[in-house]
Design a protein around this motif. Structure first.
Motif, PDB file in Angstrom:
ATOM      1  N   HIS A  90      30.916  13.731 -41.304  1.00 12.10           N
ATOM      2  CA  HIS A  90      29.491  13.849 -42.101  1.00 12.10           C
ATOM      3  C   HIS A  90      29.288  15.062 -42.935  1.00 12.10           C
ATOM      4  O   HIS A  90      29.461  16.011 -42.619  1.00 12.10           O
ATOM      5  CB  HIS A  90      28.589  13.811 -40.882  1.00 12.10           C
ATOM      6  CG  HIS A  90      27.103  14.120 -41.076  1.00 12.10           C
ATOM      7  ND1 HIS A  90      26.008  14.271 -40.382  1.00 12.10           N
ATOM      8  CD2 HIS A  90      26.721  14.175 -42.565  1.00 12.10           C
ATOM      9  CE1 HIS A  90      24.939  14.147 -41.124  1.00 12.10           C
ATOM     10  NE2 HIS A  90      25.332  14.109 -42.579  1.00 12.10           N
ATOM     11  N   GLY A 148      22.752   0.356 -41.215  1.00 15.48           N
ATOM     12  CA  GLY A 148      22.670  -0.847 -42.277  1.00 15.48           C
ATOM     13  C   GLY A 148      23.355  -0.882 -43.216  1.00 15.48           C
ATOM     14  O   GLY A 148      23.623  -1.860 -43.959  1.00 15.48           O
ATOM     15  N   TYR A 149      24.129   0.334 -43.513  1.00 17.61           N
ATOM     16  CA  TYR A 149      24.925   0.501 -44.548  1.00 17.61           C
ATOM     17  C   TYR A 149      26.678   0.465 -44.364  1.00 17.61           C
ATOM     18  O   TYR A 149      26.923   0.968 -43.382  1.00 17.61           O
ATOM     19  CB  TYR A 149      24.685   1.907 -45.222  1.00 17.61           C
ATOM     20  CG  TYR A 149      25.213   2.345 -46.395  1.00 17.61           C
ATOM     21  CD1 TYR A 149      25.040   1.593 -47.663  1.00 17.61           C
ATOM     22  CD2 TYR A 149      26.280   3.110 -46.708  1.00 17.61           C
ATOM     23  CE1 TYR A 149      25.711   1.944 -48.930  1.00 17.61           C
ATOM     24  CE2 TYR A 149      27.074   3.598 -47.629  1.00 17.61           C
ATOM     25  CZ  TYR A 149      26.785   2.772 -48.910  1.00 17.61           C
ATOM     26  OH  TYR A 149      27.415   3.251 -50.001  1.00 17.61           O
ATOM     27  N   SER A 193      25.002   7.846 -41.171  1.00 15.78           N
ATOM     28  CA  SER A 193      23.619   8.237 -40.762  1.00 15.78           C
ATOM     29  C   SER A 193      22.705   6.810 -40.954  1.00 15.78           C
ATOM     30  O   SER A 193      21.587   6.697 -40.547  1.00 15.78           O
ATOM     31  CB  SER A 193      23.076   9.248 -41.298  1.00 15.78           C
ATOM     32  OG  SER A 193      22.893   9.157 -42.778  1.00 15.78           O
ATOM     33  N   ASP A 194      23.573   5.659 -41.385  1.00 21.22           N
ATOM     34  CA  ASP A 194      22.609   4.639 -41.782  1.00 21.22           C
ATOM     35  C   ASP A 194      23.524   3.362 -41.332  1.00 21.22           C
ATOM     36  O   ASP A 194      24.428   2.951 -42.024  1.00 21.22           O
ATOM     37  CB  ASP A 194      22.600   4.465 -43.518  1.00 21.22           C
ATOM     38  CG  ASP A 194      21.790   3.260 -43.833  1.00 21.22           C
ATOM     39  OD1 ASP A 194      21.288   2.278 -42.893  1.00 21.22           O
ATOM     40  OD2 ASP A 194      21.432   3.218 -45.030  1.00 21.22           O
ATOM     41  N   GLY A 250      26.278   9.084 -46.865  1.00 15.80           N
ATOM     42  CA  GLY A 250      25.303   8.465 -45.948  1.00 15.80           C
ATOM     43  C   GLY A 250      25.620   7.615 -45.167  1.00 15.80           C
ATOM     44  O   GLY A 250      24.662   6.995 -44.384  1.00 15.80           O
TER      45      GLY A 250
END
Lengths: 199, 199, 199, 199
Positions: free
Chosen positions: C113, C182-183, C179-180, C176
DNA sequence: TATGAATGAGTTTTCATTCAT
DNA sequence: AATGAATGAAAACTCATTCAT
C-alpha cells in the motif's frame, strides 16, 4: 523532505482559541526578558511560553528571529541614535560627547545580556539585527568620532579608526561584561577612546 | 599525519614503556584542522572521523570539549606565555614589549577561527579553556602592562586597567575579526594600549 | 536558522544506550510494515517506534527517506526485474511473458500500500525511489514489450508505447487499488496491454 | 476578477432577495488560480489571501477542502458530464464518442494540476470530491462504454470493464502527466480503450 | 457575516553522550 | 583500549482549525 501535513496531521486542538490583540506587546516584553536570561538565541518556544501564547503566534508576528530581536531593541537603538547629535550640542567638548555617547551604548549593551554577543554577524539569523545596528548607529559614531578628532587636533594613528570599527570594537568589549564582575567594559571602552584620540 | 611521533619521545625511554599517545596526537591534529574549518563548536563526530577514530575515543581522551580545545592550543599558548618575559628583555621599551606581545596574541586569536568566541566563559563547557587561558596568560599580560605603565609614568586612569581586563578586552576585540574584512582588530587593540598608557 | 545545539542542549539521556547490530533489519521490517499501514510518507518517528529504536538510529542508517524506501523494496524490485528475462524464455509467447510479468508487478505494487503512490516522482524525497524503479524496471518492461510487439506483428499505434510509459501507466493504474474493492487494477492493466498489442 | 457576477443571476430575482454569493465567487476564482499554481493541497490561507478574505470566510462557505474543490470544478465536471450523451449522438460511432469523451476528461484532469492526484479517495477530506466525480461521471462513462461495446460486438474480457473502473483507470493514468514530459497520458488512455474494446 | 489572531500538534533533523562488544 | 551503534532531547517551522470580536 520538508513536510506537507497531509490528512493525517489534522486534529482539533484540545483547548479552544482566540485571545485578541495585545499579544504583540506581550511578546516583545517576554522576548526581552528571555533574551536577558538566555540570550537572543533562546528557543522560540521559551519566549512563547513566557508570553503565554503559542509558538505559532510568535511566528505570525515575527516570521524570523531577527525581526523579533530588532523589534525588541528598536526603541533603545533609536534612543541611542538620537542621543548622538544632541550630546554633540550639549556637551562641553566633542570628546565629552563621544565619551558620554559611548558610555550610553555600553550601558545599553551590558544591560541586555547577550545583545553584545548577537551583535557580530556570525550567529545565524542575527544578520538583520547586525545590519540594523550598524546602519543606525555607525553614522552616529562616525560623526561623534570625527568631531572629537577634529577637536583634539592631529592624532598619531594614520588611517584613523572609523566609526564602524569603533562601534564594533565597543560592542565586542561589552561581550560577557554582565556575567563577569572582574571585567570592566566601561573602563576598557574609555581607554579605547583615549587611545583613538591620542595626539 | 597520524604517525607523527611526539617530538621528544625518542632515545632511551626514561619512563617504563612509554608509547601511549598515538591516537592522542592524531586527535589533536585532526581537531586543530577541524577547528580551523568549522570553528571550535564543530561536531565531535567530525573530529573523530577526521582523526580516523571513533567518537568514543575522543571522549576517552578528552571528556569535555574544553579539554580538547585546551590541548589543541596548549603549544601555542605556552609559546605566547613564554614570549612575554623574553620580549620584555629584548624590546627597546616596555611599551614596545607590550605592544608586540599583544600583537602576537591577537594574531593567534584571529588565526584560529572561533577561538576568540570560545574564550569568554559563557558557553557551557568552555570553562576549562577560559581558565587555562586566564591562568597562563594573565600573569604575563599583567607584568608587561605594569612594566609599560612604570615606564611611561603616571597615567590618568585611576584604578588602572589590570592584566585580566587587558587580556579579556583584547580577546573580545578579536571576535569576528577573521570574517569581517572591514574590522581591524589589530588597530583597535593598539588603540586600547595607547589609551591604557596615556599619561 | 537551522539550529546549533549549544551548551544548553546538553543533557544526559534518562535511560542508557547501546543495543548492537540487528537494527538495520529490524528497521527494514518495521518500515515495511509501517509503509503498508500508513504509506511511504509515514512519520519517521512511527517507524522508529515500531522498530523499537530511536529516531536517530533511523537517520543513521538511512539519512533520507528515499534510501529507506529503496532499501525496503530492493529485494522485491530485484526479483521483479530478474523475472523478466526468465519469463521471456519460459512463456509460451512473448505476450504471455509480458502479461505475466506485468501481473507480477501489479501484485507487488498493490500489496505494498502506498508504493504505487510513491512511484510517481512528485512526492518530496521519493525521487531516488522513482529513479531506482525506473532505472531498474524500464529496461525490462521495454524488452518484454518489444518482444511482444514483434510477435503480434504491426500494431495500429504509430509512435508505439514505450517501456517507460508502460511502466508508469501500470504503476498509476495500481494507485488506490488496495483500498478500493470495486477497483480492479489487474483487469485494467491487462486491458492496457491488449490495447498496446492491438494489430 | 473578484466582481464577476454569477453568469445567470441577472434579471428579476425569482428568490426573495438573492444576492449573497459575492465572496463565494471571489473565493472560487481565487481557489481555481491557487489550485493551478500550487495544487489542490495548497494552504487554505493562500486561497483566502488571494481572494482577499479571511480564512474564516473560506471555512464558512466550504467547511471542508473537498467542498471547495468540488465547487471549483463543478462547472467543468458538469460540462464533461453533459458532453457524453451529446457525443453519442454526434459521433460517427459509439467508439468515437467514447474516445472523444475520454480525451475530454483527460484534458480536464491534466490541465488542473493535482486534480488527478486528489481524485482517488485516499486523502482524508477528498471523499466528497471523489464521490461527486464518481456520482456524476460514472453513469456517463458507463453508458458510453456500453454503447461502444455493443457496437464492436463481443469482446474477450469476460466480466467486462465497468464504467467505474474505466473512469478511475483513466483518472489514475493522468496522475503526474502534467509534470512529466516523457509520460503521455493520452496515448495510454487510448490504448486502454482499445484494450477494452478488443474483440 | 466576516475577520484574522491564536493555537499547538506534528514532523524533520542534528548532535552530545553513553555503553555493549 | 577502541569502537561506533544507539539514544533521544531539542529546536524550527507549518498549517488546519477555532472562535472572540
Amino acid at each position: 523532505m520538508p513536510d506537507t501535513q497531509d490528512g493525517k496531521a489534522t486534529a482539533a486542538p484540545s483547548r479552544p482559541v482566540g485571545r485578541p490583540r495585545r499579544s504583540q506587546q506581550a511578546l516583545l516584553d517576554a522576548a526581552a526578558e528571555v533574551f536577558v536570561e538566555s540570550g537572543v538565541d533562546a528557543p522560540v518556544r521559551e519566549i512563547a511560553t513566557k508570553a503565554g501564547v503559542g509558538v505559532g503566534t510568535v511566528y505570525r508576528h515575527f516570521p524570523t528571529r531577527s525581526e523579533l530581536v530588532v523589534a525588541v531593541y528598536r526603541h533603545q537603538v533609536e534612543a541611542c541614535a538620537e542621543a548622538g547629535p544632541r550630546l554633540l550640542v550639549e556637551s562641553a567638548t566633542p570628546e565629552d560627547a563621544l565619551r558620554t555617547w559611548v558610555a550610553l551604548f555600553v550601558d545599553f549593551l551590558v544591560t541586555k545580556h547577550g545583545l553584545a554577543d548577537a551583535l557580530h554577524g556570525d550567529a545565524a539569523g542575527s544578520d538583520a539585527l547586525h545590519a540594523y545596528f550598524v546602519g543606525r548607529l555607525v553614522p552616529v559614531s562616525s560623526s561623534l568620532l570625527a568631531a572629537a578628532r577634529a577637536d583634539v587636533g592631529p592624532t598619531n594613528d594614520e588611517p584613523a579608526l572609523d566609526g564602524y570599527n569603533l562601534l564594533k570594537g565597543v560592542g565586542n568589549l561589552c561581550i560577557g561584561a554582565a556575567s563577569d564582575s572582574g571585567y570592566d567594559a566601561d573602563r576598557l571602552v574609555q581607554a579605547l577612546i583615549s587611545g583613538a584620540l591620542t595626539p
